[in-house]
Design a protein around this motif. Structure first.
Motif, short mmCIF file in Angstrom:
data_model
loop_
_atom_site.label_atom_id
_atom_site.label_comp_id
_atom_site.label_asym_id
_atom_site.label_seq_id
_atom_site.Cartn_x
_atom_site.Cartn_y
_atom_site.Cartn_z
N ARG A 148 1.24 -0.97 0.29
CA ARG A 148 0.03 0.05 0.54
C ARG A 148 1.02 1.27 0.01
N THR A 149 1.96 0.75 -0.75
CA THR A 149 2.72 2.57 -1.29
C THR A 149 2.42 2.49 -2.70
N PRO A 150 3.67 3.67 -3.15
CA PRO A 150 3.49 3.89 -4.89
C PRO A 150 4.73 3.24 -4.93
N VAL A 151 5.85 2.67 -4.10
CA VAL A 151 7.11 2.06 -4.21
C VAL A 151 7.49 0.54 -5.04
N LEU A 152 6.56 0.04 -4.49
CA LEU A 152 7.15 -1.58 -4.60
C LEU A 152 6.17 -1.28 -6.32
N GLU A 153 5.46 -0.89 -7.02
CA GLU A 153 4.81 -0.98 -7.60
C GLU A 153 5.78 -0.10 -9.58
N GLY A 154 6.54 0.60 -8.82
CA GLY A 154 6.96 1.50 -9.33
C GLY A 154 8.72 0.45 -9.20
N LYS A 155 9.02 -0.47 -8.41
CA LYS A 155 10.05 -1.09 -8.78
C LYS A 155 9.47 -2.27 -9.70
N LEU A 156 8.39 -2.68 -9.31
CA LEU A 156 8.15 -4.04 -10.60
C LEU A 156 8.48 -3.46 -12.19
N LYS A 157 7.81 -1.63 -12.58
CA LYS A 157 7.42 -1.78 -14.07
C LYS A 157 9.20 -1.24 -14.33
N LYS A 158 9.87 -0.16 -13.31
CA LYS A 158 11.41 -0.24 -13.90
C LYS A 158 12.31 -1.64 -14.14
N TYR A 159 11.62 -2.82 -13.43
CA TYR A 159 12.34 -3.92 -12.76
C TYR A 159 12.18 -4.88 -14.64
N PHE A 160 10.65 -5.03 -14.82
CA PHE A 160 10.45 -5.77 -15.75
C PHE A 160 10.30 -5.00 -17.61
N ALA A 161 10.91 -4.13 -17.00
CA ALA A 161 10.73 -2.62 -18.99
C ALA A 161 12.28 -2.48 -18.64
N GLN A 162 12.79 -2.60 -17.52
CA GLN A 162 14.11 -2.74 -18.54
C GLN A 162 15.35 -3.31 -18.04
N LEU A 163 15.34 -4.29 -17.02
CA LEU A 163 16.68 -5.41 -17.29
C LEU A 163 15.27 -6.72 -16.94
N VAL A 164 14.64 -7.61 -17.57
CA VAL A 164 14.34 -8.10 -18.00
C VAL A 164 14.33 -8.62 -19.50
N VAL A 165 14.58 -9.31 -20.46
CA VAL A 165 15.12 -9.65 -21.60
C VAL A 165 13.81 -9.73 -22.22
N ASN A 166 12.99 -8.88 -23.20
CA ASN A 166 11.60 -9.11 -23.38
C ASN A 166 11.85 -10.27 -24.20
N MET A 167 11.21 -10.90 -23.72
CA MET A 167 11.32 -12.29 -24.52
C MET A 167 10.27 -13.63 -23.01
N PRO A 168 10.00 -14.26 -23.45
CA PRO A 168 8.85 -14.79 -22.68
C PRO A 168 9.18 -15.34 -21.82
N ASP A 169 10.00 -16.14 -22.57
CA ASP A 169 10.65 -17.23 -21.50
C ASP A 169 11.98 -16.71 -20.34
N SER A 170 12.26 -15.78 -20.78
CA SER A 170 12.96 -14.74 -19.52
C SER A 170 12.12 -14.35 -18.95
#
Length: 468
Positions: free
Chosen positions: A224-246
């Protein structure tokens, strides 16, 4: 020892008593004698109503409930909904706050809330820096050259350093508090100097590997803070390889970290599911199907009722047969002369499969554009066009084909119907376009003409290279 025992017992009794009380927030407002006060909570970056009450003639409002509030950042929304005060809720849930709307930062006073005393002090500190930040922003606006902008950068860095030093000091002096937990989560990994022998990807790999180190995923305090969603967005948008298996592997690894907290597990799984089910990028439905099969089908989505769960599972089962890389489902149809048309008996280097409706406004635009691309380029690259009528009368269908000179296509329909193409190809709106390879594997889907052209060019190039 006996004295310590009684002190611990007394503390436990107080905690149990407060827990039994639930929560009680007494809000005293200056310059208000009526109106409705609201209490809202963050869920990610969205806010939801948690409670409301009337302001009495003395300017006082009491928000209370028998069930304790879950920890997080809450908003006390003043009558008229034009102003609000962010407030921390954690273990101590019986406290008072006096609010003067002429200055929400400097004239707000809390009673019996150490968490909010810390939060208020931090907000006052930030308020004091705002004039400096505004001055720097103004300088940037008036900068005429890159050198001017570069000369201002050290001021920005110094200001950012002050804020981070304040946060680090609070983390050290008040460990375990909700505000310290929030500040730790907001920090990002500091990348050390690249060791000898490491390649250029070291910084990325280190940053990703340590991204969640300071984020408390084992408790409910960040949901119940904006922090966790912000961390999720950055991680999956910028750090995770954009392929379904990854993405699937990173989703599973992250979800495993949340297992000790039902609320964090619930939020992270929900966020990932929604994010990839609604993704505009092709192929991400594979992540949605993976999450549903691994977590929803076994019954781990404890917050859903049977009807809600069935809808999600059924949606995943609809998508599962037509994921990128899957073998396309067989189609046995009839052409315009009612003769059999078989997808798998149609030999082609590439097949563009178009589900369309001659009465659909979007189809009237896109189908001729597909035909133009086919005649101009795709035909020479070994593409076969198969158009499948989904709606409209036979007369409308034939008339459209003739009017737009859709020559060279294999035109088919399912008059019985018997092929079950709507479920197998997820056809609930039109047009729906699939690109299949020589073995009828799904290469791409739901693309516009320009994107489809890129895929065909790329695939044709790969095939040519493979033959050399």
């Amino acid at each position: 020892m006996r004295k310590i025992f009684f002190l611990l017992l007394a503390a436990l009794t107080i905690q149990l008593h407060l827990h039994a009380q639930g929560y009680q927030l007494t809000v005293k407002l200056k310059n208000y004698t009526s109106g409705k006060l609201f209490l809202a909570n963050y869920m990610g970056r969205t806010t939801y109503l948690a409670d409301s009450t009337e302001v009495n003639a003395a300017g006082e409002a009491v928000l209370k409930g028998k069930t304790p509030l879950l920890p997080g950042i809450y908003l006390i929304v003043l009558p008229g909904k034009e102003k609000y005060l962010e407030t921390l809720i954690d273990k101590q849930q019986v406290f008072a706050v006096t609010i003067d709307t002429t200055d929400l930062v400097n004239k707000t006073v809390y009673k019996n809330s150490a968490d909010n005393d810390l939060f208020l002090a931090y907000n006052k500190f930030i308020y004091q820096l705002e004039s400096q930040a505004a001055a720097i922003t103004e300088q940037l606006k008036n900068a005429h050259t890159a050198a001017d902008s570069a000369s201002i950068a050290p001021q920005q860095q110094a200001l950012g350093k002050k804020v981070q030093e304040y946060r680090n000091d609070l983390i050290t002096k008040h460990p375990g508090t909700l505000l310290a937990t929030i500040f730790k989560a907001m920090k990002e990994p500091e990348i050390p100097q690249k060791p000898a022998g490491e390649d250029s990807s070291f910084a990325y790999r280190y940053f990703k590997a340590h991204y969640w180190d300071e984020v408390d995923l084992a408790s409910d305090r960040l949901v119940r803070t904006p922090v966790l969603e912000g961390k999720l967005k950055k991680y999956f948008a910028q750090l995770v390889v954009n392929m379904p298996d990854s993405i699937n592997a990173d989703c599973d690894a992250l979800i495993a970290m949340t297992r000790k907290s039902k609320e964090t597990f619930k939020y992270v799984l929900w966020w990932l599911t929604y994010n990839y089910e609604s993704s505009p990028y092709m192929g991400m439905d594979g992540v949605f199907v993976h999450l549903v099969e691994k977590y929803y089908v076994p019954g781990e989505a404890f917050w859903l009722n049977a009807e809600q769960l069935n809808k999600i599972v059924n949606r995943a089962y609809t998508l599962a047969p037509n994921l990128i890389g899957q073998q396309a489902a067989p189609l046995e149809l009839k052409d315009t002369a009612s003769k059999p048309v078989s997808l798998y008996k149609t030999q082609a280097k590439f097949t563009v499969l178009v589900f369309w409706d001659p009465t659909c406004g979007h189809c009237k635009t896109e189908v001729p554009r597909l035909d133009s691309a086919y005649k101009a380029s795709w035909k020479n690259k070994g593409v076969t066009m198969i158009g499948v009528k989904t709606e409209g009368s036979r007369e409308e269908w034939l008339s459209f084909i003739k009017e737009h000179k859709l020559n060279g296509w294999i035109h088919a329909s399912d008059p019985e119907p018997a092929s079950n193409y709507r479920r197998l190809y997820d056809v609930y709106s039109t047009p729906v376009v699939y690109l299949l390879d020589e073995k009828k594997k799904i290469v791409a889907k739901r693309l516009a003409v320009e994107q489809l052209n890129e895929f065909i060019d790329r695939s044709a190039g790969k095939n040519a290279a493979a033959r050399l």
